[in-house]
Design an enzyme around this catalytic site. Sequence first.
Site, short mmCIF file in Angstrom:
data_model
loop_
_atom_site.label_atom_id
_atom_site.label_comp_id
_atom_site.label_asym_id
_atom_site.label_seq_id
_atom_site.Cartn_x
_atom_site.Cartn_y
_atom_site.Cartn_z
N ASP A 64 -49.74 43.75 9.24
CA ASP A 64 -50.88 42.94 8.83
C ASP A 64 -51.40 42.09 9.99
OD1 ASP A 64 -52.56 41.75 6.67
OD2 ASP A 64 -51.44 39.94 7.17
N GLU A 67 -53.29 47.12 10.83
CA GLU A 67 -54.48 46.56 10.19
C GLU A 67 -55.09 45.63 11.24
OE1 GLU A 67 -57.03 43.79 8.47
OE2 GLU A 67 -54.97 43.08 8.70
#
Length: 641
Positions: free
Chosen positions: A315, A369
Site C-alpha cells: 500500500d 499500489e
Amino acid sequence: MSAEWLEMDKYLFHQGTHYNAYQFMGAHVLGDEVRFITWAPNATHVQLACEHNDYSGEDMDFEPFGDQGLWIFKTPNMKKGEAYKYKIYFQGTSHLKSDPYGFYHERRPATASIVHHDDFTFTDDGWMSKRGRSNVYQEPISIYEVHLGTWMRHTVDSANYGTVDELTDAAHFSYDEIAEALVPYVEKMGYTHVEFMPLTEHPFDLSWGYQVTGYFSPTSRFGEPTGLKRLINRLHEAGIGVIMDFVPAHFCKDAHGLRMFDGMPVYEHPDPRIAEKRQWGTLTFDYGRPEVQSFLISSAMYWLREFHIDGLRIDAVHSMIDLNFENHEAQDKIYNEDGSETNIAGVELLKKLNKAAFLYDEALLMMAEDSSDEAKITHPVHTGGLGFNFKWDLGWMHDRLDYMEQDFYGRANIHNKLTFSMAYKYNENYLLPLSHDEVVHGKKSIVDKMAGDQWQKFAQTRLLYGNQTTEPGKQLLFMGQEIGMFHEWKDKGQVDWHLLEYPYHHSLQKYTADLNALYRAHPEFHKWDYVPEGFRWLLVDDNAHSVLSYVRRYKETFKICIFNYRPEVYHDFKIPVPEPGVYREIFNSDEDRYSGSHVINDGRHFSMDEHYIREDQYIKVSIAPLAFQVFDLEDDTDRRK
C-alpha cells in the site's frame, strides 16, 4: 534454539538482514518456559507486565542481550493464551507497550499481546506445488478484493449482542464462518484470487486495517491466528490464491503501539518532517535503520511463509519513495544533499523486500499500489528497478471512470481517455484495479458512477468490466461491485446481498461470473498480457460513434473485442479483422440474460476481402448499445497448423 544460533540472529538483526526475525523476537513457547526478546535501544530497564504481577512488571526483569538494545527474559510462569505487555523504563519514567513481534493480541479495545503457539499443518501441497511451477505473467489473474469485516455479517439481535458494540463484534463472522461462505462464492464467481484488505492487528475499525499495531498478528476480531490459516488452506484447496494488503508505509500513533517505543523515535523516523504523515495522522518508518528493515521484511516473510500467502499488495508506495509526498509548497520541501527528492531509504527497503520475497519463491505476486510516475516499478532490482512484478494502473482506472461519468454526447471530446493507457501499457506489468478506494467517501459505487438512467448504468457497468477483463493486464474488483450495489461501500455494514432478489443485480452477478469464465477459458485474454504482440488496435479513433475495437492474440489464435460507449445501435457496422474467414459472436454483454436489449449477432459473418482502415479484411456486424462483444474466427485446422 542454541546460544550460538541466537548470536547469529542478533548479528543479522542488527545488520538489517534478518528476514525471519520473528523466529527469535517476541514470545516463544520453548518446552516448559516462554522466552521473550524485544528491542528497546534507549531503555534503561525492561520488565514483563502481566496478570502474574498485576501488570506492574515486578519480579519479571529482562536482561540486556548484547549492547545494541536487545532485551531477553525467560520464565516458566507464562503459558500459551496468557496476555502480556512490555514495561519499558526510560528517562526516569516508564510506559506499557504491546509486543511489536506479538503473534496474537487481545480484541480491541484491549491492547495486550497474547502468548501464542500453534501446530497447524497446511494440506495445500497441491496448490503450493502448482504455484511454484506457474508463470504469473501468463496466468489468468482475476482478483476479488474483500474487506473481511464487511463482506458478510451476522444479524445483531438480543441473542448475540456484542460485548463492544453492535456494529462490530457480535456481527462479525469468524475466520471459519467466512471460509464456509466465501470459498464457495469465489468458486461460483470464477475468480482466481482473493485479496484481503489488511489482516494485521489494528485498533480502529474504520482505518480498515491500514493503521497497524501488530505486524505479526492476524486481527483477533475474527478469532485466533489458526482460524486464518484454516481459511487460507480452504481457499488453496479450492484452487483460489490469496493476496493480502501489506502496509510498510506508515503506522498509527496509538499509545500501546510502535510510536516512541522506548521513549524515543525507534521505529519512526527521527526527523518529524519525514516521520509525520499528516493526511493520515500516522508515522513513517525509519527505513534506513537496520533493525527496522529486519522488522518490516520479516513481517512480510512471516505472512508468506507461515500463512502461505501467495502475494502482497504494498500500500501507498508513492508515500514511501517520495520525500515530498505531502509537501507541495516550496517552503515545505525536503531535499537530499544532491538536491533530489527521493526517499532513498524507502526505495532501498522496497528493493530488499522484493529481493527477499522472490528469493523465497519466484511465483509470488508482489504488487505496488503506486500513484507516482516513477519508472521501473516492476523492473528487477538488478536492472535498476524497484523489484515488484505488478503495479496497479491507477491511470487506467481514473481515465475509464472519468470517461464513463461523462454524458454520452460529450464523450467525443475525451475519446483519448479510452485509448491512452495503451500508450504506456508495456512500460510496466500493470494490473487494472476497481478497488475499495473508488467506492467510498462520497465517490459512489461503480454502477452509480455511470451516466444515464438505471438500464444504461448497468449496461455500462457490464461494458466497463468487459474492457477491464480483455485489455492487457490482470484485474481486480472490489466486493459488492459484482452485484451492482447502488450504495457505496458501507464500511460498517455488509454487502447488500438482498439486491440479488432484483433482476438487474442478479443478472450483473451472472454476467461477472460468465466474464471470468470467458477470461479463464481463452488464453488470448491472459497469456500475452505483457507482450506487445498480444494486442492490436482495429478501431481506435472513431469518436463520432464512440466505438472501439481491438484484437487480443496468443500465438495463432485471436479474439475480436468491440466496445460501444453510446446507447445507439449500429447495424452493418464495419469492423476491420486481421485474417480472412468466417467469424462468430461468442460473447455479448447485451444479451437478455444479462438484462440487455438483446441486440446480438446470430450465425456466421464472412469477412470482406477489401482494405479497411489498417487491415485487408472487414466484417459487418450489429453493434449493441453500451455493450461489449467478442467475435472469434471459426477454426480452420489447415490455417492454424
